[in-house]
Design an enzyme around this catalytic site. Structure first.
Site, mmCIF file in Angstrom:
data_model
loop_
_atom_site.group_PDB
_atom_site.id
_atom_site.type_symbol
_atom_site.label_atom_id
_atom_site.label_comp_id
_atom_site.label_asym_id
_atom_site.label_seq_id
_atom_site.Cartn_x
_atom_site.Cartn_y
_atom_site.Cartn_z
ATOM 1 N N HIS A 162 71.712 43.643 34.480
ATOM 2 C CA HIS A 162 70.374 44.136 34.100
ATOM 3 C C HIS A 162 70.333 44.843 32.747
ATOM 4 O O HIS A 162 69.432 45.633 32.485
ATOM 5 C CB HIS A 162 69.837 45.117 35.159
ATOM 6 N N GLY A 168 70.109 37.976 33.432
ATOM 7 C CA GLY A 168 69.926 37.473 34.789
ATOM 8 C C GLY A 168 68.569 37.876 35.358
ATOM 9 O O GLY A 168 68.028 37.185 36.219
ATOM 10 N N GLU A 189 65.498 38.505 48.077
ATOM 11 C CA GLU A 189 64.250 39.118 47.605
ATOM 12 C C GLU A 189 63.339 38.045 47.014
ATOM 13 O O GLU A 189 62.717 38.245 45.973
ATOM 14 C CB GLU A 189 64.519 40.208 46.565
ATOM 15 N N CYS A 230 61.893 50.408 42.144
ATOM 16 C CA CYS A 230 61.205 49.611 41.114
ATOM 17 C C CYS A 230 59.705 49.537 41.341
ATOM 18 O O CYS A 230 58.934 49.395 40.394
ATOM 19 C CB CYS A 230 61.787 48.203 41.090
ATOM 20 N N CYS A 231 59.270 49.588 42.627
ATOM 21 C CA CYS A 231 57.864 49.278 42.911
ATOM 22 C C CYS A 231 56.876 50.377 42.506
ATOM 23 O O CYS A 231 55.816 50.054 41.953
ATOM 24 C CB CYS A 231 57.692 48.936 44.391
HETATM 25 ZN ZN ZN Z 1 59.900 46.452 43.343
#
Ligand code: ZN
Length: 636
Positions: free
Chosen positions: A137, A188, A315, A399-400
């Site tokens: 990342h 990625g 995911e 992350c959300c």
């Molecule tokens: Zn997320």
């Protein structure tokens, strides 16, 4: 470069004053941004980028959390900064600004002399930078820092972080490419591609655009970069946990891709970057790939809520029509990503295929990720629950929250698109926009009680009379929609409807008024027969909103309810319900346990008694007493 691209309004050009969105934007401003900052701080993210922290306690941070989340912590701070930028445009907040300034200062002092900027590889694994683009990342983090820097600069005028990320982007441009001595890698986790296009728009520096185009063009080529990169680390590429490079949409060059596969958020960010490049360059092969992927998603792999990616294991995506409800992963970030992708497809042309889906994902699968007060968050968004699924305060991969937060806080950017002589109205949201069209500033004011009511008034106020096309989305769910101009209803011959947008080209003068009437019938949606989970069931939809049953509203357990096929469905506004919203009510039958006498199976059917089925908008579920929920209702 084409002048016909519909670009989003500049940050701050749209002031939202809307019955539906204003309270939600307020909850991001007063809830999400502060809560997210505190939770990042408590997790150690801000210490992790602090050059004054000694190495030992910093390594202990990694030990405490014990997983690779730290590798993408910089991205969470990037999204925090971006959300803060959007929030600061809604209202000044010196305390928040001071906190962000302190983070920016740490990033500035952390930055290496050559421009490199990633806390994991500076502090935790020095010497290993750019050795595992597939998993680590690194460029993804850079992308979010770039987006954060642009938003913060536009909101505050402070360019410190923008200068920092430009130096970093210059290093990335020198490191990656097809030139001699350059690495032919790409991330990625796509994200930097769309961020670099934004950086190009922010700075006017074409080299950032060219770098974005390189990352898009290089992806999935043979010999495969990730194979070579793994071998260089002494690893066996075939032993990769995720198996196929479909996981990161690097299984083949992007122009050859035609199935939405792999990790859903990665897919949405990649396709967003592809659409950006296609719009800017007029690259027909890239635009065609985007259109094919869109058709595949919408035709076979999308939840009725605009969520996607049923599986927790990757995911992401699995097989066509595999859309389980209770175990749906449907990450909030993926629905947010669909909004990003759709908004970029709308850059190519006003087209209802994209506008309708942008709206669907926004009001349903994305917004459900946020609690009413903005402080609790879903990561996964199932379409059915037995009462055990609730929004959380914190997630090891957070992350959300900043993704839905930055989207809601920047909503104005999705309402309109503007080109040289065209304005598109994609969403119906009250407020005022100031857009530059045909060399003139045009003020556009929307007044509406959407999505509760379907009438929308749009006032056009150009500085001086000017000719341009106003393209207004006519949602696919409202086949009897009508348009009036200055009080006169337009007949089909009076306007062109193209791509599901009413195209009104004329010389606009002050206080010209366009009114839309979008009748909002309650729809019973059925799923394709191969969606096994939804067989014999319907989903209720009114306007852009998908509805769900929650046990708190229904006397009968929701799974026992059977909607009468022809029962009228009443839609009534309830001012006392969660700040005010339209509820649905319909006649139903409820299966009874009478006569079962403790047995588990029997040959005869259950008895049925009349019942009332009550539904609320899906995005609002799990804001009251916890209990069961279902979107797909059995229907007689
Ligand atoms: Zn997320």
């Amino acid at each position: 470069m084409s002048q016909t691209i519909l670009r989003p309004p500049a940050m701050g050009a749209v002031r939202i004053d809307d019955v539906f969105w204003s309270p939600r934007m307020a909850s991001v401003r007063t809830g999400t941004v502060g809560v997210f900052y505190e939770r990042c701080r408590e997790a150690g993210m801000i210490d992790h980028i602090d050059p004054d922290i000694k190495d030992k306690p910093r390594r202990q941070l990694a030990g405490i959390h014990g997983m690779s989340a730290q590798r993408f912590w910089d991205s969470d701070l990037g999204k925090l900064i971006e959300m803060a930028g959007h929030v600061l445009l809604l209202a000044p907040d010196p305390a928040l600004e001071a906190k962000i300034d302190a983070i920016v200062d740490k990033f500035g002092r952390m930055q290496q002399p050559d421009g490199y900027l990633n806390s994991w590889f500076i502090y935790q694994e020095p010497g290993k930078r750019w050795t595992n683009l597939r998993d680590d990342h690194e460029l993804y983090c850079a992308g979010h820092l770039i987006e954060g820097a642009i938003a913060y600069w536009r909101a505050t005028g402070k360019r410190a972080l923008l200068d920092i990320v430009c130096r970093y982007a210059d290093l990335i441009a020198a490191t990656f490419g097809t030139g001699p001595g350059q690495k032919r890698g790409y991330c990625g986790h796509p994200e930097i591609e769309l961020a670099l296009v934004e950086l190009y728009h922010a700075t006017g520096e074409k080299r950032y655009f060219e770098l974005a185009r390189y990352f898009i063009d290089e992806r999935g080529r043979q010999p495969h970069y990730y194979d070579a990169e793994a071998r260089a680390r002494g690893a066996d590429p075939a032993a990769w946990h995720f198996g196929s490079y479909e996981y990161c949409q690097a299984h083949k060059p992007v122009r050859e891709q035609d199935k939405v596969v792999g990790h859903a958020v990665r897919a949405m960010y990649l396709y967003s970057g592809m659409a950006d490049i296609a719009a800017e360059t007029g690259d027909a092969a890239l635009a065609a790939a985007c259109a094919r992927l869109w058709a595949d998603l919408v035709g076979k792999r999308l939840y009725v809520t605009g969520g996607m990616g049923p599986s927790a294991a990757n995911e992401g995506f699995t097989a066509d029509y595999d859309l389980p409800n209770r175990t749906a992963y449907a990450e909030t970030c993926a629905a947010v990503g669909l909004v990003f992708w759709a908004s970029r497809m709308l850059g190519l042309a006003p087209d209802r295929r994209y506008g309708d889906l942008m709206e669907l994902a926004l009001y349903n699968g994305a917004l459900s990720g946020l609690s009413r007060d903005g402080t609790l968050f879903f990561y996964d968004n199932p379409l059915e629950s037995r009462g055990d699924h609730h929004r959380w305060k914190w997630h090891r991969c957070p992350c959300c929250p900043p993704n839905i937060g930055r989207l809601v806080a920047s909503l104005g950017r999705y309402v309109y698109g503007a080109a040289d002589d065209r304005v598109a109205v994609h969403l119906f949201v009250g407020g005022e926009a100031r857009l530059a069209v045909a060399g003139t500033e045009v003020r556009i004011t929307q007044r509406t009680r959407y999505p509760w009511e379907g009438s929308v008034s749009i006032t056009i106020d150009p500085e001086r009379p000017v000719e341009f096309e106003l393209a207004v989305r006519m949602p696919g769910w409202s086949p009897n929609a009508s348009v009036s101009l200055n009080g006169r209803k337009l007949l089909r011959g009076d306007m062109v409807i193209d791509g599901g947008y009413a195209r009104l080209r004329r010389r606009w003068s002050k206080r010209d008024r366009v009114e839309l009437d979008l009748p909002m019938a309650v729809e019973r949606l059925r799923a394709h027969p191969d969606v096994a989970e939804d067989a014999g069931r319907v989903a209720l939809k009114r306007g852009p909103l998908i509805y769900c049953l929650e046990s708190v509203d229904n006397e009968t357990p929701v799974h026992r309810l059977l909607l009468d096929a022809r029962a009228p469905i009443a839609a009534n506004y309830d001012a006392a319900l969660l700040g005010g919203m339209v509820r649905l009510e319909a006649g139903a039958s409820a299966e009874s346990e009478a006569g079962w006498n403790g047995s588990l199976y029997r040959t005869g059917p259950s008895g049925q008694s009349p019942a009332t089925l009550r539904a609320i908008p899906y995005f609002a579920w799990d804001n009251r007493a916890p209990g069961a929920m279902e979107v797909w209702v059995r229907s007689g």
